[in-house]
Design a protein around this motif. Structure first.
Motif, PDB file in Angstrom:
ATOM      1  N   MET B 461       0.844  -1.456   0.113  1.00 57.56           N
ATOM      2  CA  MET B 461      -0.119   0.118   0.084  1.00 57.56           C
ATOM      3  C   MET B 461       0.978   1.383   0.080  1.00 57.56           C
ATOM      4  N   VAL B 495      -7.152  -2.269  14.963  1.00 53.21           N
ATOM      5  CA  VAL B 495      -7.481  -3.371  13.969  1.00 53.21           C
ATOM      6  C   VAL B 495      -8.390  -2.102  12.977  1.00 53.21           C
ATOM      7  N   LEU B 496      -9.228  -1.507  13.690  1.00 51.52           N
ATOM      8  CA  LEU B 496     -10.050  -0.865  12.742  1.00 51.52           C
ATOM      9  C   LEU B 496      -9.383   0.456  11.925  1.00 51.52           C
ATOM     10  N   ASN B 498      -6.294   0.177  11.144  1.00 54.61           N
ATOM     11  CA  ASN B 498      -5.807  -0.540   9.839  1.00 54.61           C
ATOM     12  C   ASN B 498      -6.701  -0.612   8.580  1.00 54.61           C
ATOM     13  N   ILE B 499      -8.000  -0.982   9.297  1.00 54.35           N
ATOM     14  CA  ILE B 499      -8.942  -1.215   7.900  1.00 54.35           C
ATOM     15  C   ILE B 499      -9.204  -0.070   7.609  1.00 54.35           C
ATOM     16  N   LEU B 502      -6.723   1.037   4.953  1.00 53.24           N
ATOM     17  CA  LEU B 502      -6.617   0.211   3.880  1.00 53.24           C
ATOM     18  C   LEU B 502      -7.753   0.754   2.904  1.00 53.24           C
ATOM     19  N   VAL B 503      -8.988   1.087   3.485  1.00 55.30           N
ATOM     20  CA  VAL B 503     -10.013   1.411   2.715  1.00 55.30           C
ATOM     21  C   VAL B 503      -9.760   2.660   1.875  1.00 55.30           C
ATOM     22  N   ILE B 505      -6.955   4.062   1.281  1.00 56.49           N
ATOM     23  CA  ILE B 505      -6.014   4.051   0.075  1.00 56.49           C
ATOM     24  C   ILE B 505      -6.689   3.481  -0.911  1.00 56.49           C
ATOM     25  N   ILE B 506      -7.670   2.370  -0.655  1.00 55.81           N
ATOM     26  CA  ILE B 506      -8.174   1.999  -1.881  1.00 55.81           C
ATOM     27  C   ILE B 506      -9.063   3.186  -2.608  1.00 55.81           C
ATOM     28  N   LEU B 507      -9.543   4.029  -1.801  1.00 55.43           N
ATOM     29  CA  LEU B 507     -10.499   4.954  -2.493  1.00 55.43           C
ATOM     30  C   LEU B 507      -9.474   5.826  -3.219  1.00 55.43           C
ATOM     31  N   ILE B 509      -6.657   5.361  -4.395  1.00 55.74           N
ATOM     32  CA  ILE B 509      -6.241   5.100  -5.739  1.00 55.74           C
ATOM     33  C   ILE B 509      -7.086   5.175  -6.774  1.00 55.74           C
ATOM     34  N   GLN B 510      -8.373   4.980  -6.443  1.00 50.51           N
ATOM     35  CA  GLN B 510      -9.197   5.440  -7.686  1.00 50.51           C
ATOM     36  C   GLN B 510      -9.306   6.850  -7.927  1.00 50.51           C
TER      37      GLN B 510
END
Lengths: 278, 525, 377
Positions: B461, B495-496, B498-499, B502-503, B505-507, B509-510
């Motif tokens: 990531m 944990v949250l 981290n999630i 991650l989410v 970064i996914i957004l 990258i869009q």
């Protein structure tokens, strides 16, 4: 030559699409005879100006050749017109009313702008026939393609184009197995069957034999009139054989425009372009 | 002539010899006499308080004994501090004390240390008392204050007295004065004292009746709160930078293999793991010099991981040139094999790499803000590795070749660069850096076969976020992800957080498919 | 006319389906009969354990088919299809959990055991409705489909492709795994959902129900296979393959490639989810481990081993690899990862077309001869 006759016949049917496609193409307003307006176009990559305040007008039914040294901006111009590259500034209009800059590649293609790439790109894992079938002017949404059947009209026009591009006997071969020149022809065939209003043809004769080149020249000249064709080519002999009007690009702008003989006697052109290669 | 020190040592020895035979009842007087000996008796008294004071059965010598390796106890002469041979438990006998004596000992030690010659010892003695102020301590400190001449120690004594006065005195001016003294102090005990002043009872009525005191306490409290907030922010940033430095170390290797060479190496995490096991092995091989083994482990890990990387490149990746998705799958297979190999060789259990003493402990900046040395060093280390790599890529001929091959392989080959060799070396370099990252990780977590898996997705990531092919992007990406993670953690949990990252970064990258610092130009098409 | 036939999906289905369907149903029916009506002491008896195992393989085969559809035909290497599989499994698991009713350890009629254990008072809103089978059924299709739609729409619209997309899908399933491990999510945390009792009122432990589930899996696999053959041999399928080989060209012909990719991704995700929903009642448990990136990537290997872009290749690969796994882990439990790892490397380096690729080459050569003759007439 009966192939050429076939083309002429095909074109004589007029601009009305024989394949029952959408009506977008008919809405292009060419009341001023100009099909494509490119005004004040600038594109830069990391500070390098690929296009610099470029202005270009293409008349309806014209056959125009674009020449220029490597990096003059020819391919970038095609990229902008077909929606692949977004310019930093400037305008591109298709006819009087349609702004091409806000549109996607697919929308622009459906408006009737066809493109042949510099490096022939065909679907190598599919047959020649399937390549042409995909390029046909038909409904291009998901549902339509899911239930699409080939009509006898479709088959006729594919078979016509196969004749024109001389690949009839190889219609069931994978496109990837064709020679470079044949791929060029196939891509031209895909352009023909899509029946676009404006054809952008990037280096059509690279990798072709002298005979094939001649045939291409005949084909392109026969298209002019009904279709508007813009050809980018390095091969000066080829350009001379087809061009009525030539536009010389240099460093992202138009350097000169006119007939081939005007261009060849233009001192600026001789200096920057022909001067290097007497 | 006999020096004063020797006289007191002699006295201590003499008194101490009476300890084994004394009953619990008769111990206090002996201890009181010991106090008179001052600092010379301090180690003995402290050991006694901790229950580490024993007597050697063979010669009745009083010793400080601590459990060492196995059943052995390491012995130190309680008086002279001389190291004695280790013995088993049977050879020594404990000197037993009770709670009353413990209280007495604690006071005594406080008094003795307060009277110490060394201001550092005196200061720590006062600090010890600061947290448990009692009337006895106040008397002790008030007395010590008269003779104290070190300004720092004096300040702590004043602070302690002020805290006590604020909460226990009835004299208004004394309390207002105390508030002046404690103003701005970051000691947790001060904040507690102030909140005690500001507390209200269950019906909401302020316990503190004096309005001036309350107002002033309120001001002091909010000032402290602001400073605490500020340092907590700094601490979060530090933790963020620390996590970022780990991500950077891991992602730097990836940035080379993925960013520069365009090879997706899913076994990168396992190369990190191999580096961490190198640190463990080096430590096993040189048990007597733990302090320096870590330094030796760095080049070892670089060479071992680098060689494994070159092997992978030569045997597998080379044959998959230009097929990135297949490369991804094949290297994933390699990662499975490496994991299982480590599991078979070292067992699936986690191993611990002991931190050398210079890496443990922390740099205390003030009572509520300290930086642990291992995180600090890893941060610095990551930056060094990064800069060295930049230098290698920018200033050496290997770097030039690497950049040439990454930009135009065909042309590089045409002008005589041995692209095969450059590929292997580049991959080796990236893998070697992964090994180094493993050594650094071994200082933060346990070393196990799954070590690499834990970080690999995060570090991909980082590379993607920063922009492939751009080392500076990796630097910025690593630190920003680290900080983002640590800032989210207090509100959402690890944990949250981290999630969410991650989410996020996914957004991201869009929006920007080529990351923060994309490579522009026609070549990137 | 031959050309028209060649481009007719139904013609393609008539060509491809009979062999596959015959093989699939002769095996499943034979196994079912041998389980239910052949006495246990007979040499032909198939144990219920084997039936469950075969049912599991069929679910994996469906999952592999779903990956083949996107990877083999459209070049989208998804390393996160396990997420859709697991989501489908969870929706089915939620239904089965609600079916337990008051027969749980704590005997709470409304709340599943783990919620009672966590001291929850009310059923969370997202558990409402799962006591109805039809609701769970639609959720199985909708939830993973929606996730695939949102993810695909975001990714394909901004033209994330190739390895980037693979890593993104992996991050997606990883994030979901972390999320489902949390007790607060309300899906049983670490332990997941288990201790199911019955489905639609039938006892899950009975042989007949096991066989029924097994046959259901076979039916679904057959349906999915036929649907995929039809889709892939339609013009839509040729657009999809065009996207795989030259996406830019497809765009310049006038197809909106994003919508094609999103639709295919959603279709594939739904297939994976159905596989998951059939898998859970047969194995009796679903936990967050199903989301682990390793699971998803293993599916890709099944497809790679079988041969991608052929539909039946992925199915063959899934069954072969899983059979090997079952046999191998029984003998050398610890060494399976070596084999799996080596399989990854071997297939990608030496067998890029998979097992069926070896046969396909010869077959394709035959086909070509024949069709050239057709044109000659």
């Amino acid at each position: 030559m009966n192939r050429l006759q076939a083309v002429r016949q095909r074109l004589r049917r007029g601009p009305a699409p024989p394949l029952g496609a959408g009506s977008d193409q008919e809405m292009v307003d060419i009341s001023h005879q100009v099909l494509l307006y490119v005004e004040g176009l600038s594109v830069s990559f990391d500070g390098f100006k690929a296009l610099n305040e470029l202005n270009l007008y293409i008349n309806d039914g014209e056959l125009r050749c674009l020449i220029g040294a490597n990096g003059a901006g020819k391919t970038t111009l095609m990229d902008v017109i077909t929606g692949k590259t977004r310019p930093d500034s400037g305008q591109v209009y298709f006819g009087q009313t349609i702004d091409l800059l806000g549109k996607t590649e697919a929308q622009i293609a459906q408006l009737g702008v066809g493109r042949k790439f510099q490096k022939p790109t065909v679907f190598e894992q599919q047959t020649v026939f399937a390549n042409l079938e995909l390029a046909m002017r038909v409904e291009k949404n998901i549902l339509a393609t899911l239930v699409a059947r080939l009509s006898s009209e479709n088959l006729d026009s594919i078979s016509e184009v196969l004749d024109i591009i001389g690949l009839k006997s190889q219609h069931d071969a994978l496109a990837g197995a064709l020679s470079h020149g044949q791929k060029q022809w196939l891509e031209i065939g895909m352009l023909l069957i899509a029946d676009p209003r404006l054809m952008l043809v990037d280096e059509p004769v690279a990798g072709m034999t002298a005979q094939e080149t001649e045939r291409t020249a005949e084909l392109l000249t026969s298209l002019a009139g009904k279709r508007t064709v813009v050809v980018v080519e390095h091969d000066m002999e080829f350009v001379r054989s087809i061009a009525k009007t030539v536009t010389v690009l240099h460093q992202g702008s138009v350097l000169a425009e006119g007939s081939m003989s005007d261009i060849q006697s233009d001192p600026a052109v001789i200096e920057v372009y022909l001067g290097e290669d007497p | 002539m006999v020096s004063a020190g020797e006289v007191t040592h002699g006295e201590v020895r003499e008194l101490s010899q009476r300890l084994p035979s004394a009953k619990l009842r008769t111990l206090p007087p002996i201890v009181e006499q010991l106090e008179q000996c001052g600092e010379a008796a301090l180690p003995l008294l402290q050991a006694m308080l901790k229950g580490d004071l024993w007597v050697r059965r063979s010669d009745k010598l009083i010793v400080i004994a601590e459990r060492g390796k196995g059943a052995e106890f390491t012995l130190v002469d309680a008086v002279s501090g001389v190291q004695l041979p280790s013995v088993t438990k049977k050879k020594i006998k404990k000197i037993v004390i009770n709670n009353r004596l413990r209280v007495q000992l604690r006071d005594m030690i406080a008094r003795v240390t307060l009277a110490s010659e060394d201001p550092v010892i005196r200061e720590s003695a006062v600090r010890n008392m600061l947290n448990k102020m009692s009337a006895d301590n106040v008397a002790l400190l008030a007395k010590a204050r008269l003779t104290e001449n070190d300004r720092q120690v004096l300040a702590v004594i004043d602070l302690s007295l002020a805290v006590y006065a604020l909460n226990h005195s009835t004299d208004r001016s004394l309390r207002l004065n105390a508030l002046d003294v404690i103003d701005g102090s970051l000691e947790p005990v001060v904040a507690n004292a102030l909140s005690a002043v500001l507390a209200a009872d269950s019906s909401g009525v302020d316990l503190e009746k004096d309005a001036d005191v309350r107002l002033k306490a309120q001001q002091a409290f909010s000032k402290i709160q602001r400073r605490i907030d500020f340092y907590e922010l700094l601490e979060q940033i530090f933790y963020g930078l620390s996590l970022g430095s780990v991500l950077l170390l891991i992602a730097t290797g990836l940035a080379i293999t993925f960013g520069v060479m365009g090879v997706i190496n899913m076994a990168h995490g396992e190369l990190i793991m191999i580096g961490a096991y190198c640190a463990y092995m080096v430590q096993l091989l040189m048990p007597n010099s733990i302090e320096y083994s870590i330094l030796l482990a760095i080049p070892c890990a670089f060479v071992v991981s680098g060689s494994v990387g070159i092997l992978i490149q030569r045997c597998v990746i080379r044959h998959l040139h230009g097929r990135p998705l297949e490369t991804l799958l094949a290297t994933f297979g390699i990662s499975l094999i490496l994991q299982q190999a480590v599991r078979s060789i070292f067992s699936p259990l986690n191993r611990q790499v002991i931190s050398p003493s210079w890496l443990s402990g922390s740099l205390e900046i003030n009572p509520i803000f300290s930086l642990t040395y291992n995180r600090l060093y890893i941060l610095v280390f990551a930056l060094i590795v990064f800069s060295v790599l930049q230098l290698v890529l920018k200033r050496t001929s290997l770097g030039l070749h690497v950049r040439a091959v990454s930009q135009n392989r065909g042309m590089a080959k045409a002008i005589g660069i041995r692209t095969e060799r450059v590929d292997a070396l580049t991959f080796g370099l990236g893998s070697g850096i992964a090994g180094i990252a493993g050594v650094a990780l071994s200082q933060l977590t346990n070393v196990g076969p799954n070590l690499g898996q834990a970080y690999i997705i995060d570090s991909f990531m980082v590379v993607v976020f920063g922009g492939v092919g751009n080392l500076w992007g990796t630097l910025v990406g690593g630190f920003s992800l680290g900080i983002a993670n640590k800032f989210l953690e207090p509100t959402t949990g690890a944990v949250l957080a981290n999630i969410i990252v991650l989410v996020g970064i996914i957004l991201f990258i869009q929006k920007r498919p080529s990351g923060l610092f994309p490579q522009k130009g026609r070549a990137a098409e | 006319m031959t050309l028209a036939n060649q481009f007719s999906p139904l013609h393609e289905l008539r060509n491809k389906a009979p062999v596959f369907l015959t093989a699939l149903f002769s095996m499943t029916l034979f196994a079912s009969v041998c389980n239910l009506w052949v006495p246990e002491d007979s040499a032909f008896h198939v144990s219920t354990y084997t039936i469950t195992l075969l049912g599991k393989y069929l679910c994996y085969a469906l999952l592999a088919l779903s990956v083949d559809v996107v990877w083999g035909y459209c070049g989208i290497l998804s390393l996160g299809h396990g997420a859709f599989f697991a989501l489908g499994g969870y929706t089915m698991g939620m239904y089965l959990m609600r079916q337990v009713g008051d027969r749980g350890v704590y005997g709470n009629p409304l709340l599943p055991d783990f919620m009672v254990f966590l001291n929850w008072q009310d059923l969370p809103w997202f558990w409402q409705g799962f006591d109805q089978f039809w609701f769970a059924f639609f959720a199985t299709l909708l939830v993973p489909g929606l996730l695939a739609f949102v993810f695909g729409w975001l990714a394909f619209r901004s033209r994330v492709a190739g390895v980037y997309l693979s890593i993104m899908t992996q991050a997606l399933t990883y994030a979901l795994m972390l999320a489902f491990f949390r007790n607060e999510m309300g899906f049983g945390g670490n332990n997941g959902l288990t201790d199911f009792k019955d489905i639609l009122g039938f006892n899950l432990q009975s042989d007949r129900v096991r066989v029924a589930l097994f046959l259901c899996s076979a039916l679904m696999l057959a349906a999915a296979y036929c649907a995929s053959v039809l889709i892939m041999s339609s013009r839509y399928g040729r657009v999809i393959m065009g996207i795989r080989d030259a996406e830019a060209r497809v765009r310049f012909i006038g197809f909106k490639t994003e919508t094609y990719k999103v639709s295919l991704f959603v279709y594939s995700a739904v297939l994976a989810a159905i596989a998951g929903a059939l898998y859970v009642p047969q194995v009796g448990i679903i936990n967050p481990g199903e989301f682990s990136p390793l699971n998803s990537i293993e599916v890709v290997v099944w497809v790679a081993v079988g041969g991608r872009g052929t539909l039946y290749g992925g199915i063959v690969g899934a069954i072969l690899v899983n059979y090997a796994k079952t046999r191998f882990t029984a003998i050398f439990p610890d060494q399976w990862l070596f084999v799996l790892g080596a399989l990854f490397v071997f297939v990608t380096v030496f067998l890029p077309q998979g097992l069926v690729g070896v046969f396909k080459d010869q077959k394709h050569w035959l086909f070509r001869r024949k069709s050239v003759e057709d044109v000659g007439e």
